[in-house]
Design a protein around this motif. Structure first.
Motif: not given
Length: 285
Positions: A238-244
Protein backbone atom coordinates in the motif's frame (compact mmCIF):
# COMPACT_ATOMS: atom_id res chain seq x y z
CA UNK A 1 -22.29 -59.74 -26.02
CA UNK A 2 -23.85 -59.59 -22.59
CA UNK A 3 -25.40 -56.49 -21.11
CA UNK A 4 -25.46 -55.90 -17.39
CA UNK A 5 -28.09 -53.88 -15.59
CA UNK A 6 -27.80 -52.17 -12.24
CA UNK A 7 -30.99 -51.59 -10.33
CA UNK A 8 -31.22 -48.61 -8.00
CA UNK A 9 -33.87 -48.99 -5.33
CA UNK A 10 -35.01 -46.00 -3.32
CA UNK A 11 -35.94 -46.92 0.23
CA UNK A 12 -37.91 -44.84 2.66
CA UNK A 13 -36.31 -44.10 5.98
CA UNK A 14 -37.48 -46.62 8.53
CA UNK A 15 -35.73 -46.51 11.90
CA UNK A 16 -37.54 -49.58 13.20
CA UNK A 17 -36.34 -51.76 10.33
CA UNK A 18 -32.84 -50.31 10.63
CA UNK A 19 -32.77 -51.17 14.31
CA UNK A 20 -33.97 -54.70 13.52
CA UNK A 21 -31.24 -55.27 10.93
CA UNK A 22 -28.52 -53.84 13.17
CA UNK A 23 -29.58 -56.20 15.95
CA UNK A 24 -29.38 -59.13 13.53
CA UNK A 25 -25.90 -58.00 12.51
CA UNK A 26 -24.88 -57.81 16.17
CA UNK A 27 -25.96 -61.43 16.61
CA UNK A 28 -23.40 -62.24 13.92
CA UNK A 29 -20.76 -60.37 15.88
CA UNK A 30 -20.54 -57.34 13.55
CA UNK A 31 -18.88 -54.55 15.62
CA UNK A 32 -19.83 -51.67 13.32
CA UNK A 33 -23.50 -52.42 14.04
CA UNK A 34 -22.75 -52.19 17.75
CA UNK A 35 -21.33 -48.71 17.27
CA UNK A 36 -24.28 -47.65 15.12
CA UNK A 37 -26.70 -48.89 17.77
CA UNK A 38 -24.79 -46.75 20.26
CA UNK A 39 -25.26 -43.72 18.00
CA UNK A 40 -28.96 -44.53 17.50
CA UNK A 41 -29.61 -44.55 21.26
CA UNK A 42 -27.46 -41.47 21.81
CA UNK A 43 -29.38 -39.52 19.16
CA UNK A 44 -32.78 -41.02 19.87
CA UNK A 45 -33.16 -41.92 16.19
CA UNK A 46 -36.35 -43.94 16.00
CA UNK A 47 -36.03 -45.01 19.63
CA UNK A 48 -36.30 -43.30 22.97
CA UNK A 49 -32.99 -41.62 23.70
CA UNK A 50 -31.05 -43.69 26.19
CA UNK A 51 -27.46 -42.68 26.92
CA UNK A 52 -26.90 -45.66 29.20
CA UNK A 53 -27.65 -48.07 26.36
CA UNK A 54 -25.57 -45.91 24.03
CA UNK A 55 -22.60 -46.22 26.37
CA UNK A 56 -23.08 -50.00 26.64
CA UNK A 57 -23.18 -50.51 22.86
CA UNK A 58 -20.21 -48.24 22.23
CA UNK A 59 -18.20 -50.01 24.93
CA UNK A 60 -19.04 -53.37 23.37
CA UNK A 61 -17.94 -52.10 19.95
CA UNK A 62 -14.64 -50.84 21.38
CA UNK A 63 -13.95 -54.28 22.86
CA UNK A 64 -14.11 -55.59 19.28
CA UNK A 65 -11.29 -53.17 18.38
CA UNK A 66 -13.56 -50.72 16.57
CA UNK A 67 -11.50 -47.67 17.45
CA UNK A 68 -13.99 -45.10 16.17
CA UNK A 69 -16.27 -46.14 19.05
CA UNK A 70 -13.73 -44.57 21.43
CA UNK A 71 -14.83 -41.18 20.15
CA UNK A 72 -18.43 -41.83 21.10
CA UNK A 73 -17.42 -42.97 24.56
CA UNK A 74 -15.21 -39.92 24.97
CA UNK A 75 -18.08 -37.66 23.95
CA UNK A 76 -20.36 -39.21 26.57
CA UNK A 77 -17.73 -38.55 29.25
CA UNK A 78 -17.34 -34.94 28.09
CA UNK A 79 -21.09 -34.37 28.41
CA UNK A 80 -21.65 -36.63 31.39
CA UNK A 81 -24.29 -38.63 29.50
CA UNK A 82 -24.86 -42.29 30.37
CA UNK A 83 -22.03 -42.21 32.92
CA UNK A 84 -21.84 -41.25 36.61
CA UNK A 85 -20.62 -37.73 35.87
CA UNK A 86 -18.54 -35.65 33.49
CA UNK A 87 -14.99 -36.90 33.38
CA UNK A 88 -12.67 -34.97 31.10
CA UNK A 89 -9.69 -37.13 32.04
CA UNK A 90 -11.41 -40.28 30.82
CA UNK A 91 -12.74 -38.46 27.77
CA UNK A 92 -9.19 -37.44 26.83
CA UNK A 93 -7.97 -40.99 27.39
CA UNK A 94 -10.55 -42.39 24.97
CA UNK A 95 -9.83 -39.72 22.35
CA UNK A 96 -6.13 -40.53 22.68
CA UNK A 97 -6.85 -44.24 22.20
CA UNK A 98 -8.73 -43.39 19.01
CA UNK A 99 -5.91 -41.14 17.78
CA UNK A 100 -3.24 -43.72 18.60
CA UNK A 101 -5.08 -46.14 16.35
CA UNK A 102 -5.24 -43.66 13.43
CA UNK A 103 -8.89 -42.77 14.02
CA UNK A 104 -9.31 -39.29 12.59
CA UNK A 105 -12.07 -38.34 15.02
CA UNK A 106 -9.67 -38.82 17.91
CA UNK A 107 -7.30 -36.19 16.54
CA UNK A 108 -10.16 -33.78 15.91
CA UNK A 109 -11.69 -34.22 19.37
CA UNK A 110 -8.31 -33.73 21.05
CA UNK A 111 -7.91 -30.57 19.00
CA UNK A 112 -11.24 -29.28 20.32
CA UNK A 113 -10.28 -30.08 23.91
CA UNK A 114 -6.99 -28.15 23.67
CA UNK A 115 -8.54 -25.31 21.68
CA UNK A 116 -11.26 -24.72 24.29
CA UNK A 117 -9.32 -25.86 27.35
CA UNK A 118 -11.80 -28.63 28.18
CA UNK A 119 -10.23 -30.52 31.09
CA UNK A 120 -6.76 -29.50 29.93
CA UNK A 121 -4.67 -26.36 29.85
CA UNK A 122 -5.60 -24.42 26.73
CA UNK A 123 -2.97 -24.88 24.01
CA UNK A 124 -3.93 -23.50 20.59
CA UNK A 125 -0.65 -24.59 19.02
CA UNK A 126 -1.21 -28.21 20.05
CA UNK A 127 -4.85 -27.96 18.95
CA UNK A 128 -3.69 -26.87 15.48
CA UNK A 129 -1.36 -29.84 15.23
CA UNK A 130 -4.26 -32.20 15.94
CA UNK A 131 -6.50 -30.35 13.46
CA UNK A 132 -3.85 -30.56 10.74
CA UNK A 133 -3.65 -34.34 11.15
CA UNK A 134 -7.45 -34.58 11.12
CA UNK A 135 -7.75 -32.37 8.03
CA UNK A 136 -5.14 -34.40 6.18
CA UNK A 137 -7.26 -37.47 6.88
CA UNK A 138 -10.49 -36.01 5.55
CA UNK A 139 -12.19 -34.44 8.59
CA UNK A 140 -14.07 -31.40 7.17
CA UNK A 141 -14.64 -29.80 10.58
CA UNK A 142 -10.88 -29.63 11.07
CA UNK A 143 -10.59 -27.29 8.06
CA UNK A 144 -13.19 -25.02 9.63
CA UNK A 145 -11.43 -24.95 13.00
CA UNK A 146 -8.08 -24.10 11.39
CA UNK A 147 -9.71 -21.43 9.24
CA UNK A 148 -11.40 -19.82 12.24
CA UNK A 149 -8.17 -19.86 14.26
CA UNK A 150 -6.13 -18.03 11.62
CA UNK A 151 -8.92 -15.84 10.30
CA UNK A 152 -9.76 -14.46 13.75
CA UNK A 153 -6.25 -14.64 15.14
CA UNK A 154 -7.09 -17.07 17.95
CA UNK A 155 -3.84 -17.67 19.79
CA UNK A 156 -1.79 -16.48 16.82
CA UNK A 157 -1.33 -13.38 14.73
CA UNK A 158 -4.32 -12.93 12.44
CA UNK A 159 -3.75 -14.22 8.88
CA UNK A 160 -6.87 -13.52 6.82
CA UNK A 161 -5.53 -14.92 3.50
CA UNK A 162 -4.63 -18.19 5.17
CA UNK A 163 -7.96 -18.43 6.96
CA UNK A 164 -9.92 -17.56 3.82
CA UNK A 165 -8.13 -20.28 1.89
CA UNK A 166 -9.16 -22.89 4.44
CA UNK A 167 -12.78 -21.84 5.06
CA UNK A 168 -14.44 -23.29 1.92
CA UNK A 169 -12.52 -26.56 2.06
CA UNK A 170 -14.35 -29.73 3.01
CA UNK A 171 -11.69 -32.08 1.72
CA UNK A 172 -8.18 -32.02 0.38
CA UNK A 173 -4.68 -32.42 1.69
CA UNK A 174 -2.79 -29.91 3.77
CA UNK A 175 0.65 -31.46 3.27
CA UNK A 176 1.76 -28.73 0.89
CA UNK A 177 0.87 -25.92 3.27
CA UNK A 178 1.87 -27.45 6.57
CA UNK A 179 5.13 -25.54 6.26
CA UNK A 180 3.16 -22.28 6.03
CA UNK A 181 0.90 -23.24 8.92
CA UNK A 182 3.83 -24.12 11.15
CA UNK A 183 5.82 -21.06 10.10
CA UNK A 184 2.85 -18.85 10.91
CA UNK A 185 2.44 -20.61 14.26
CA UNK A 186 6.10 -19.78 14.89
CA UNK A 187 5.50 -16.16 13.94
CA UNK A 188 7.64 -16.32 10.80
CA UNK A 189 5.04 -15.57 8.12
CA UNK A 190 3.50 -12.25 7.15
CA UNK A 191 -0.13 -11.25 6.80
CA UNK A 192 0.26 -11.27 3.01
CA UNK A 193 1.63 -14.78 2.55
CA UNK A 194 -0.87 -16.48 0.26
CA UNK A 195 -2.02 -19.98 -0.64
CA UNK A 196 -4.00 -21.46 -3.47
CA UNK A 197 -5.97 -24.69 -3.82
CA UNK A 198 -6.12 -26.67 -7.04
CA UNK A 199 -7.91 -30.00 -7.46
CA UNK A 200 -8.36 -30.28 -3.72
CA UNK A 201 -4.63 -29.99 -3.02
CA UNK A 202 -3.20 -26.92 -1.33
CA UNK A 203 0.04 -25.39 -2.55
CA UNK A 204 2.03 -22.26 -1.94
CA UNK A 205 1.27 -19.17 -3.99
CA UNK A 206 3.45 -18.56 -7.03
CA UNK A 207 5.17 -15.70 -5.21
CA UNK A 208 6.16 -17.98 -2.32
CA UNK A 209 7.26 -20.68 -4.77
CA UNK A 210 9.33 -18.06 -6.59
CA UNK A 211 11.07 -17.14 -3.34
CA UNK A 212 12.09 -20.76 -2.86
CA UNK A 213 13.26 -21.03 -6.49
CA UNK A 214 15.23 -17.79 -6.09
CA UNK A 215 17.11 -19.24 -3.12
CA UNK A 216 18.07 -22.27 -5.21
CA UNK A 217 19.16 -20.03 -8.10
CA UNK A 218 21.32 -17.89 -5.80
CA UNK A 219 23.05 -20.96 -4.39
CA UNK A 220 23.68 -22.21 -7.95
CA UNK A 221 24.87 -18.75 -9.11
CA UNK A 222 22.39 -18.98 -12.00
CA UNK A 223 22.11 -15.34 -13.12
CA UNK A 224 19.26 -15.99 -15.57
CA UNK A 225 17.08 -17.67 -12.94
CA UNK A 226 18.03 -15.09 -10.33
CA UNK A 227 16.72 -12.33 -12.58
CA UNK A 228 13.59 -14.29 -13.52
CA UNK A 229 12.57 -15.28 -10.00
CA UNK A 230 13.53 -11.94 -8.48
CA UNK A 231 10.82 -10.30 -10.58
CA UNK A 232 8.25 -12.85 -9.39
CA UNK A 233 8.94 -12.20 -5.72
CA UNK A 234 8.08 -8.52 -5.88
CA UNK A 235 5.12 -7.60 -3.70
CA UNK A 236 3.65 -4.12 -4.16
CA UNK A 237 2.51 -2.71 -0.83
CA UNK A 238 0.00 0.00 0.00
CA UNK A 239 2.88 2.35 0.80
CA UNK A 240 4.46 1.68 -2.61
CA UNK A 241 1.18 2.58 -4.31
CA UNK A 242 0.76 5.77 -2.33
CA UNK A 243 4.31 6.86 -3.15
CA UNK A 244 3.82 6.20 -6.87
CA UNK A 245 0.52 8.08 -6.98
CA UNK A 246 2.08 11.05 -5.21
CA UNK A 247 5.00 11.10 -7.64
CA UNK A 248 2.74 10.89 -10.70
CA UNK A 249 0.51 13.70 -9.45
CA UNK A 250 3.57 15.88 -8.85
CA UNK A 251 4.51 15.17 -12.47
CA UNK A 252 1.04 16.22 -13.61
CA UNK A 253 0.04 12.72 -14.65
CA UNK A 254 -3.60 11.85 -13.81
CA UNK A 255 -4.14 8.65 -11.84
CA UNK A 256 -7.29 6.54 -11.62
CA UNK A 257 -7.57 3.90 -8.91
CA UNK A 258 -9.78 0.98 -9.88
CA UNK A 259 -12.32 -0.14 -7.26
CA UNK A 260 -11.94 -3.71 -8.51
CA UNK A 261 -10.25 -5.10 -11.64
CA UNK A 262 -7.70 -2.72 -13.18
CA UNK A 263 -7.97 -4.27 -16.65
CA UNK A 264 -11.74 -3.76 -16.69
CA UNK A 265 -11.32 -0.14 -15.58
CA UNK A 266 -8.79 0.45 -18.37
CA UNK A 267 -11.14 -1.03 -20.93
CA UNK A 268 -14.04 1.10 -19.72
CA UNK A 269 -12.00 4.31 -19.93
CA UNK A 270 -10.87 3.52 -23.46
CA UNK A 271 -14.37 2.51 -24.55
CA UNK A 272 -15.88 5.89 -23.60
CA UNK A 273 -12.97 7.75 -25.15
CA UNK A 274 -11.63 9.20 -21.90
CA UNK A 275 -8.24 7.60 -22.32
CA UNK A 276 -6.04 6.20 -25.05
CA UNK A 277 -2.87 5.83 -23.02
CA UNK A 278 -3.00 5.84 -19.28
CA UNK A 279 -1.48 4.46 -16.16
CA UNK A 280 -3.76 2.81 -13.65
CA UNK A 281 -2.57 1.95 -10.19
CA UNK A 282 -4.40 -0.38 -7.87
CA UNK A 283 -3.73 -2.61 -4.96
CA UNK A 284 -5.01 -6.13 -4.54
CA UNK A 285 -6.19 -7.49 -1.23
Amino acid sequence: MSIGFIAFVALRRDHSKALSWFLKAVEKGEPRSMELLGEIYARGAGVERNYTKAFEWLTLASKHHLYSAYNGIGYLYVKGYGVDSKNYTKAKEYFEKAAENDEVGGHYNLGVMFLKGIGVKRDVRLACKYFIVAANNGQPKAFYQLAKIFHLGVGFKKNVPLGSTLYPRKKGNLSNIEVVLHRHMDGETTEYEELRAENGVFSLSRRVEAQESLSVAIEAHNKEDIEKFSKRTVKVTKENNQACKKLLKLMGVPVVEAPSEAEAQCGALCKVGKATSHLLLYRRG
